[in-house]
Design a protein around this motif. Structure first.
Motif, PDB file in Angstrom:
ATOM      1  N   GLU A  98       1.161  -1.579  -0.075  1.00  0.00           N
ATOM      2  CA  GLU A  98      -0.234   0.251   0.175  1.00  0.00           C
ATOM      3  C   GLU A  98       0.776   1.136   0.150  1.00  0.00           C
ATOM      4  N   VAL A  99       1.932   1.046   0.770  1.00  0.00           N
ATOM      5  CA  VAL A  99       2.768   1.878   0.989  1.00  0.00           C
ATOM      6  C   VAL A  99       3.578   2.320  -0.446  1.00  0.00           C
ATOM      7  N   ALA A 119       1.625   4.143  -3.537  1.00  0.00           N
ATOM      8  CA  ALA A 119       1.605   5.531  -2.802  1.00  0.00           C
ATOM      9  C   ALA A 119       2.896   6.547  -3.446  1.00  0.00           C
ATOM     10  N   ALA A 158      -3.287   2.841   6.326  1.00  0.00           N
ATOM     11  CA  ALA A 158      -1.593   3.150   6.518  1.00  0.00           C
ATOM     12  C   ALA A 158      -1.362   4.236   5.615  1.00  0.00           C
ATOM     13  N   ASP A 159      -0.610   5.076   6.641  1.00  0.00           N
ATOM     14  CA  ASP A 159      -0.261   6.343   6.743  1.00  0.00           C
ATOM     15  C   ASP A 159       1.455   6.425   6.321  1.00  0.00           C
ATOM     16  N   PRO A 160       1.448   6.583   4.274  1.00  0.00           N
ATOM     17  CA  PRO A 160       2.276   6.683   3.659  1.00  0.00           C
ATOM     18  C   PRO A 160       3.610   8.002   3.339  1.00  0.00           C
ATOM     19  N   THR A 164      -3.968  10.551   7.184  1.00  0.00           N
ATOM     20  CA  THR A 164      -4.355   9.496   7.884  1.00  0.00           C
ATOM     21  C   THR A 164      -4.620   9.639   9.706  1.00  0.00           C
ATOM     22  N   THR A 190      -4.501   5.985   2.637  1.00  0.00           N
ATOM     23  CA  THR A 190      -3.349   6.005   1.957  1.00  0.00           C
ATOM     24  C   THR A 190      -3.028   6.403   0.895  1.00  0.00           C
TER      25      THR A 190
END
Ligand code: NAI
Length: 353
Positions: A16-17, A20, A292-294, A332, A341
């Protein structure tokens, strides 16, 4: 100029990150041929190992890689992929910046630290003697014969090797980083008064190498005093150059000073290869939910762009993150927001493009 970069998405929140960060890098206009290599849980399932040789070969070919976090499989007999990568590619210096961004609530108004951590020696070398084991009994005898010191029978022992060779290369890489990034001061942390033959080697070697970098001010500080200044006035410190264990602890303190794991980028550097990765892990508790925080991975990508000499693009990405955090609208949940994200990635990409 086109660059070839190996992208290891990782597992958990890694893919996911990673997606991003890739969106943001592509938005800067820098031409990158992404060579995507699967490692971690998916590779274990399909190929029977979490770190197939093809991944190492790919990094050796492109020389630069960016990776998402990889879960360390428990009970499979495989060691950490992250540690294996560092060892196989001899990535001896970890570089972990921690900068305070306006908009994030922190105790100190202006923190801008970079921890440079030796990655291969020290108490983390893995030279362990288990309490009660026959080898430990032999070690106790040898230490008594040589040094006249009786190690308690019920003690376990960890050995702390620090060499001139191991120190020299991380100091050179660290001071080179400081010079290239216009940092004003490098502080060498140690406890050479108590451990003259391990920390003493680190300190003496660092000071000797410092003479090759007259444009960087280098001073030294006991690690306990450094801990005090980190808590009291972290803005008086700049680049921190540390042996492995102190570096691990101090880089986490620094991340905590500026808002936590969601915003902490990192790099592992050797002479030949560079692998960029955020400080955080695969966060299985939030994986697959798109929350999630990217930012940590995006800032990691900015470090990579700087390493590739794409300074303008790196500056734009960092400025975009700075603006996004200051505005505080697209955050996020870890930073108190409700965005996903890819919302954050899209917003940064728009600002950086
Ligand atoms: P972790 O960093 O994955 O998670 C700790 C806490 O921080 C969790 O609550 C998680 O949700 C949160 N968090 C982490 N990154 C975040 C992000 N980007 N956005 C929002 N929240 C975030 O550490 P943990 O749980 O100790 O490790 C999980 C797995 O990751 C383990 O298998 C560990 O070995 C591995 N790991 C891998 C690393 C790497 O690939 N370099 C580094 C650290 C851990």
């Amino acid at each position: 100029m086109r660059h070839r970069v190996t992208l290891i998405p990782g597992d958990g929140i890694g893919p996911e990150v990673a997606e991003a960060a890739r969106l943001v890098v592509d938005a800067t206009g820098v031409a990158i041929d992404w060579d995507i290599q699967i490692a971690g849980a998916q590779a274990l399932e399909r190929e029977g190992t979490p770190l197939p040789d093809r991944v190492l070969e790919a990094v050796r070919r492109s020389r630069t890689a960016i990776k998402g976090p990889i879960t360390t499989p428990v009970g499979t007999g495989f060691r950490s992929v992250n540690v294996a990568l560092r060892q196989e590619l001899d990535l001896f210096a970890a570089i972990r910046p921690a900068r305070r961004y306006a908009g994030l609530p922190t105790r100190h108004p202006s923190v801008d630290l970079v921890t440079i951590r030796e990655n291969t020696e020290d108490l983390y070398r893995g030279i362990e003697f288990e309490r009660g084991a026959p080898d430990t009994a032999r070690l106790r005898e040898v230490v008594f014969d040589i040094a006249g010191y009786r190690i308690a029978e019920d003690a376990g022992v960890t050995v702390k090797p620090i060499s001139i060779t191991g120190t020299r290369r991380v100091v050179r890489a660290g001071l080179d980083f400081a010079r290239r990034n216009g940092r004003r001061l490098v502080t060498v942390g140690h406890k050479a008064n108590i451990m003259p033959f391990s920390d003493g080697v680190f300190l003496a070697t660092a000071m000797e190498v410092a003479e090759e970098f007259p444009e960087v001010e280098v001073r030294d500080m006991h690690i306990d005093e450094m801990a005090m200044w980190l808590a009291l006035e972290p803005e008086t410190l700049d680049v921190l150059l540390l042996p492995n264990l102190y570096g691990d602890i101090v880089s986490d303190i620094s991340a905590g000073l500026v808002g936590g794991l969601g915003v902490a980028p990192g790099a592992n550097l050797g002479w030949e290869y560079a692998v960029f990765e955020p400080v955080h892990g695969s966060a299985p508790d939030i994986a697959g939910r798109g929350v999630a925080d990217p930012i940590a991975m995006i800032l990691t990508a900015a470090m990579m762009l700087r390493h590739l000499a794409e300074t303008d693009a790196a500056d734009r990405v960092e400025a975009a993150v700075s603006r996004l955090l200051e505005e505080g609208r697209t955050l996020t949940p870890d930073l108190g927001g409700f965005a996903g994200t890819m919302d954050v990635a899209g917003a940064v990409a728009n600002l950086a493009g």
